[in-house]
Design an enzyme around this catalytic site. Structure first.
Site, mmCIF file in Angstrom:
data_model
loop_
_atom_site.group_PDB
_atom_site.id
_atom_site.type_symbol
_atom_site.label_atom_id
_atom_site.label_comp_id
_atom_site.label_asym_id
_atom_site.label_seq_id
_atom_site.Cartn_x
_atom_site.Cartn_y
_atom_site.Cartn_z
ATOM 1 N N CYS A 134 78.229 -73.663 -42.989
ATOM 2 C CA CYS A 134 78.911 -74.911 -42.639
ATOM 3 C C CYS A 134 77.743 -75.859 -42.079
ATOM 4 O O CYS A 134 78.984 -76.753 -41.525
ATOM 5 C CB CYS A 134 80.331 -75.058 -42.264
ATOM 6 S SG CYS A 134 81.148 -73.104 -43.256
ATOM 7 N N GLY A 159 88.569 -74.975 -52.629
ATOM 8 C CA GLY A 159 89.369 -74.068 -51.752
ATOM 9 C C GLY A 159 88.928 -73.638 -50.818
ATOM 10 O O GLY A 159 87.926 -74.453 -49.736
ATOM 11 N N PHE A 160 89.798 -72.232 -50.640
ATOM 12 C CA PHE A 160 88.782 -71.468 -49.549
ATOM 13 C C PHE A 160 88.284 -70.344 -49.655
ATOM 14 O O PHE A 160 88.129 -70.000 -51.216
ATOM 15 C CB PHE A 160 90.556 -70.893 -48.864
ATOM 16 C CG PHE A 160 91.598 -70.099 -49.316
ATOM 17 C CD1 PHE A 160 91.385 -68.869 -49.707
ATOM 18 C CD2 PHE A 160 92.445 -71.004 -50.289
ATOM 19 C CE1 PHE A 160 91.820 -68.251 -50.425
ATOM 20 C CE2 PHE A 160 93.119 -70.134 -50.846
ATOM 21 C CZ PHE A 160 93.169 -68.711 -51.160
ATOM 22 N N ALA A 161 87.688 -69.574 -49.366
ATOM 23 C CA ALA A 161 86.892 -68.430 -49.083
ATOM 24 C C ALA A 161 87.324 -67.547 -47.819
ATOM 25 O O ALA A 161 86.747 -67.900 -47.101
ATOM 26 C CB ALA A 161 85.753 -68.424 -49.406
#
Length: 232
Positions: free
Chosen positions: A191, A173-175
């Site tokens: 990234c 998901g997201f952080a």
């Protein structure tokens, strides 16, 4: 279609233990879907949303480049950090204390069958949350996640995204950097994108610490509105 999502806040939890738990929930949803098709049943599939905070850890996506980790095994150990190569999309990122991590494990057939839309809605939930703090979050063309100052020399990333999907079931998901120690990002090329900075909510607000529980409530509010779902 089941648009109810089971919320679980796991608190501070080891990355590997959380990954294993995600896999367990993910596989459970997949098994129901496979059984439904095999036996021509219509059992509802569950949806989950996990909040968690990890100890210091670096994770590398399946298509990531290991050279974006700038630490040796001994240096990792000295920093009290661990490293995992995992099965999400994206390159390398950091998780640690002060970061709000969200793992939606959804059967997208309960919502819509469009992975691109799914990623954009995750970003939108964060963008709308930041707006409540008078911070303008945006997308950066060709790069997932939420950024500030795009198009300026001061572009910086505040939220990373990386997901896995199979048979329309999602995981990872997201952080969002809330009060994260940004020094840990110096040990990677975040990234896999060179020359881009990272930031956090507390830095942008000029405060020592933001209330992470409040931030999570705002994220969840926008998530439920965007996905037209109910959280239990």
């Amino acid at each position: 279609m089941n648009k109810t999502i089971q919320l679980q806040d796991l608190g501070h939890k080891d990355y590997k233990a959380t990954w294993d738990y995600q896999e367990q929930l993910f596989q459970n949803v997949l098994d129901i879907k496979i059984q439904n098709r095999r036996e021509e049943r219509q059992d509802q599939t569950p949806n989950y949303f996990l909040f968690v905070e990890h100890p210091h850890v670096y994770t590398l996506g399946k298509s990531g480049d290991l050279s974006n980790l700038l630490l040796s095994e001994k240096q990792l150990e000295a920093k009290g950090a661990t490293f995992y190569k995992i099965n999400r999309g994206g390159d390398i990122t950091y998780h640690g204390p002060g970061q709000i991590v969200g793992y939606p494990i959804l059967d997208l057939e309960n919502f819509f069958t469009d992975i691109h839309k799914y990623l954009r809605l995750l970003e939108e939930a964060i963008i709308l949350t930041l707006a409540e703090y008078n911070i303008t979050g945006t997308r950066s063309e060709g790069e997932t996640g939420v950024w500030l100052g795009v198009g300026t020399p001061f572009a910086r990333k505040i939220c990373a995204l990386g997901v896995r999907a199979s048979r329309w079931v999602t995981m990872h998901g997201f952080a969002l950097n809330a009060n994260a120690d940004l020094g840990y990002f110096d040990n990677i090329i975040p990234c896999g994108i060179k020359g881009k900075a990272v930031t956090s909510l507390n830095v942008e607000l000029g405060v020592e610490k933001v209330n992470e529980e409040e931030v999570k409530e705002k994220i969840l509010k926008h998530f439920t509105q965007l996905f037209d779902c109910t959280v239990i």
